[in-house]
Design a protein around this motif. Structure first.
Motif, PDB file in Angstrom:
ATOM      1  N   TYR A 133       0.837  -1.086   0.068  1.00 60.54           N
ATOM      2  CA  TYR A 133      -0.146   0.130   0.020  1.00 60.54           C
ATOM      3  C   TYR A 133       1.031   1.204   0.060  1.00 60.54           C
ATOM      4  O   TYR A 133       2.147   0.971   0.506  1.00 60.54           O
ATOM      5  N   GLN A 134       0.358   2.471  -0.430  1.00 57.31           N
ATOM      6  CA  GLN A 134       0.936   3.687  -0.216  1.00 57.31           C
ATOM      7  C   GLN A 134       0.787   4.400   0.755  1.00 57.31           C
ATOM      8  O   GLN A 134      -0.493   4.615   0.828  1.00 57.31           O
ATOM      9  N   TYR A 135       1.842   4.812   1.615  1.00 58.85           N
ATOM     10  CA  TYR A 135       1.791   5.829   2.621  1.00 58.85           C
ATOM     11  C   TYR A 135       2.800   6.491   2.950  1.00 58.85           C
ATOM     12  O   TYR A 135       3.938   5.827   2.804  1.00 58.85           O
ATOM     13  N   LEU A 136       2.666   7.698   2.865  1.00 60.06           N
ATOM     14  CA  LEU A 136       3.672   8.718   3.276  1.00 60.06           C
ATOM     15  C   LEU A 136       4.767   8.607   1.983  1.00 60.06           C
ATOM     16  O   LEU A 136       6.009   8.652   2.337  1.00 60.06           O
ATOM     17  N   ASP A 137       4.298   8.524   0.844  1.00 65.99           N
ATOM     18  CA  ASP A 137       5.404   8.181  -0.231  1.00 65.99           C
ATOM     19  C   ASP A 137       5.737   9.580  -0.803  1.00 65.99           C
ATOM     20  O   ASP A 137       6.211   9.430  -2.081  1.00 65.99           O
ATOM     21  N   GLU A 138       5.335  10.654  -0.345  1.00 67.25           N
ATOM     22  CA  GLU A 138       6.058  11.980  -1.129  1.00 67.25           C
ATOM     23  C   GLU A 138       7.285  11.859  -0.627  1.00 67.25           C
ATOM     24  O   GLU A 138       7.936  11.455   0.192  1.00 67.25           O
ATOM     25  N   VAL A 139       8.194  12.813  -1.650  1.00 69.67           N
ATOM     26  CA  VAL A 139       9.642  12.806  -1.755  1.00 69.67           C
ATOM     27  C   VAL A 139      10.169  13.986  -0.970  1.00 69.67           C
ATOM     28  O   VAL A 139       9.701  14.954  -1.448  1.00 69.67           O
ATOM     29  N   TRP A 140      11.129  13.823  -0.098  1.00 69.94           N
ATOM     30  CA  TRP A 140      11.869  14.940   0.386  1.00 69.94           C
ATOM     31  C   TRP A 140      13.277  14.786  -0.104  1.00 69.94           C
ATOM     32  O   TRP A 140      13.956  13.851  -0.178  1.00 69.94           O
ATOM     33  N   ARG A 141      13.741  15.997  -0.372  1.00 73.95           N
ATOM     34  CA  ARG A 141      15.102  15.854  -1.038  1.00 73.95           C
ATOM     35  C   ARG A 141      16.270  16.598  -0.069  1.00 73.95           C
ATOM     36  O   ARG A 141      15.732  17.759   0.329  1.00 73.95           O
ATOM     37  N   VAL A 142      17.196  16.309   0.332  1.00 74.30           N
ATOM     38  CA  VAL A 142      18.285  17.023   0.993  1.00 74.30           C
ATOM     39  C   VAL A 142      19.518  16.776   0.280  1.00 74.30           C
ATOM     40  O   VAL A 142      20.141  15.646  -0.135  1.00 74.30           O
ATOM     41  N   GLY A 143      19.951  17.919  -0.487  1.00 68.10           N
ATOM     42  CA  GLY A 143      21.181  17.789  -1.649  1.00 68.10           C
ATOM     43  C   GLY A 143      20.737  16.955  -2.721  1.00 68.10           C
ATOM     44  O   GLY A 143      19.488  17.062  -3.294  1.00 68.10           O
ATOM     45  N   ASN A 144      21.357  15.741  -2.824  1.00 67.01           N
ATOM     46  CA  ASN A 144      21.171  14.983  -4.111  1.00 67.01           C
ATOM     47  C   ASN A 144      20.500  13.709  -3.582  1.00 67.01           C
ATOM     48  O   ASN A 144      20.127  12.800  -4.355  1.00 67.01           O
ATOM     49  N   VAL A 145      20.001  13.596  -2.216  1.00 68.88           N
ATOM     50  CA  VAL A 145      19.214  12.445  -1.716  1.00 68.88           C
ATOM     51  C   VAL A 145      17.960  12.710  -1.615  1.00 68.88           C
ATOM     52  O   VAL A 145      17.476  13.728  -1.031  1.00 68.88           O
ATOM     53  N   ALA A 146      17.203  11.702  -2.217  1.00 70.46           N
ATOM     54  CA  ALA A 146      15.627  11.928  -2.159  1.00 70.46           C
ATOM     55  C   ALA A 146      15.425  10.677  -1.131  1.00 70.46           C
ATOM     56  O   ALA A 146      15.701   9.494  -1.209  1.00 70.46           O
ATOM     57  N   MET A 147      14.453  11.163  -0.383  1.00 76.00           N
ATOM     58  CA  MET A 147      14.013  10.387   0.807  1.00 76.00           C
ATOM     59  C   MET A 147      12.568  10.486   0.944  1.00 76.00           C
ATOM     60  O   MET A 147      11.949  11.469   0.906  1.00 76.00           O
ATOM     61  N   THR A 148      11.714   9.305   0.827  1.00 71.79           N
ATOM     62  CA  THR A 148      10.459   9.226   1.164  1.00 71.79           C
ATOM     63  C   THR A 148       9.847   9.139   2.643  1.00 71.79           C
ATOM     64  O   THR A 148      10.761   8.845   3.269  1.00 71.79           O
ATOM     65  N   GLY A 149       8.728   9.897   3.048  1.00 74.37           N
ATOM     66  CA  GLY A 149       8.410  10.113   4.128  1.00 74.37           C
ATOM     67  C   GLY A 149       8.138   8.844   4.935  1.00 74.37           C
ATOM     68  O   GLY A 149       8.563   8.688   6.412  1.00 74.37           O
ATOM     69  N   ASN A 150       7.925   7.582   4.242  1.00 72.98           N
ATOM     70  CA  ASN A 150       7.708   6.525   5.102  1.00 72.98           C
ATOM     71  C   ASN A 150       8.952   5.920   5.463  1.00 72.98           C
ATOM     72  O   ASN A 150       9.128   5.405   6.579  1.00 72.98           O
ATOM     73  N   ARG A 151      10.059   6.148   4.664  1.00 73.83           N
ATOM     74  CA  ARG A 151      11.370   5.633   4.949  1.00 73.83           C
ATOM     75  C   ARG A 151      11.918   6.365   6.074  1.00 73.83           C
ATOM     76  O   ARG A 151      12.737   5.830   7.138  1.00 73.83           O
TER      77      ARG A 151
END
Length: 300
Positions: A133-151
């Motif tokens: 299922y999809q949950y908190l899958d929006e992407v956050w970027r810190v520099g060149n690192v893309a991090m999803t909210g769920n991770r």
């Protein structure tokens, strides 16, 4: 992709931290159960699987956030652990110390049977198909690192839980009692430690941590009734590397395993993930049978 680019990738480092934090949380429960009772819980990964289904159904049917459901699922896991200890496994611990080897073997068989029951019951109830299922899958970027909210959430919750348990074991009376049973069971009994209470507490805490890890895992990847065994292997690798009862060393070992798996897959192929995991298991048994910190602790 060049090797240097792989090794210097912040994206892979973040992925390794997330994987390692989940492995640390899984190993936490195995560490406590085996450390206090010398029981080989090969069904531990199946508890992770059940936690994943609990998080999935809570979100899919009731619309409850997995992060909100996680404490409830962990509590249910603790109740299951307490019930199994009182109703079944406590009898094994009544075996005389001379038969400790037989007790270990019997626990292995019981947990193996429990693993088969849980897997097949889950397959019958939920079908053997993969779920996600999809949950908190929006992407956050810190520099060149893309991090999803769920991770990010999984990393924070798993890391905070492991650190909290480490503080509990090192600072509280109940935690010190657990450590004493892990290190010197007979001596702990002689000085008045309530060993039975420590054992059911370890069972409850171990099952709760596995269920919590399952909820967090369900937010990140697909799972099925047969997804639990690799987590059991990962947990045993962490215990072997970190040593019994040493939660902080286990956290370091779990992060190391996450790095090996993540970077190893990036440098080779995703199809070799299981090979890397089992290779680490064999290597840990051969090189560090007593843990990375065994030599240091014997000098003390």
């Amino acid at each position: 992709m060049p090797v240097f680019d792989v090794l210097s990738s912040g994206q892979l480092l973040f992925a390794a931290l997330v994987t390692g934090s989940l492995y640390a949380l899984v190993a936490l429960g195995l560490n406590l159960v085996y450390g206090t009772m010398r029981m080989l819980n090969v069904a531990h990964g199946d508890l992770v699987m059940l936690g994943a289904y609990a998080g999935y159904w809570a979100f899919s049917i009731a619309g409850i956030s997995p992060l909100v459901a996680a404490p409830v699922v962990a509590g249910l896991g603790a109740l299951l652990g307490y019930a199994l200890y009182k109703g079944l496994f406590r009898r094994l611990l009544a075996v005389a110390p001379a038969d400790a080897g037989r007790m270990e073997g019997n626990s292995l068989l019981l947990f193996f049977g429990l693993s088969i029951i849980l897997q097949n019951a889950a397959a019958m109830l939920f079908t053997p198909n993969n779920r996600a299922y999809q949950y908190l899958d929006e992407v956050w970027r810190v520099g060149n690192v893309a991090m999803t909210g769920n991770r990010i959430a999984a990393l924070v919750v798993a890391g905070a839980t492991c650190i909290g348990v480490a503080l509990f074991l090192g600072r509280s009376m109940a935690g010190l009692a657990m450590r004493s049973v892990i290190e010197r069971r007979e001596a702990a009994y002689i000085v008045g430690v309530d060993v039975d209470r420590v054992q059911w507490s370890s069972f409850a805490l171990g099952f709760a941590s596995a269920a919590l890890a399952g909820v967090l895992m369900s937010m990140l990847e697909q799972f099925s009734p047969f997804s639990g065994f690799p987590f059991t292997i990962a947990g045993f690798i962490v215990i072997i590397l970190g040593g019994l009862g040493n939660v902080m060393a286990g956290l370091v070992a779990a992060l190391l395993l996450g790095v090996i798996e993540t970077y190893g897959v990036a440098l080779t192929s995703a199809n070799l993930r299981s090979v890397l995991l089992y290779g680490c298991f064999v290597g840990a048994l051969l090189l560090f049978p007593n843990g990375l910190l065994a030599r240091r602790s014997t000098r003390k």
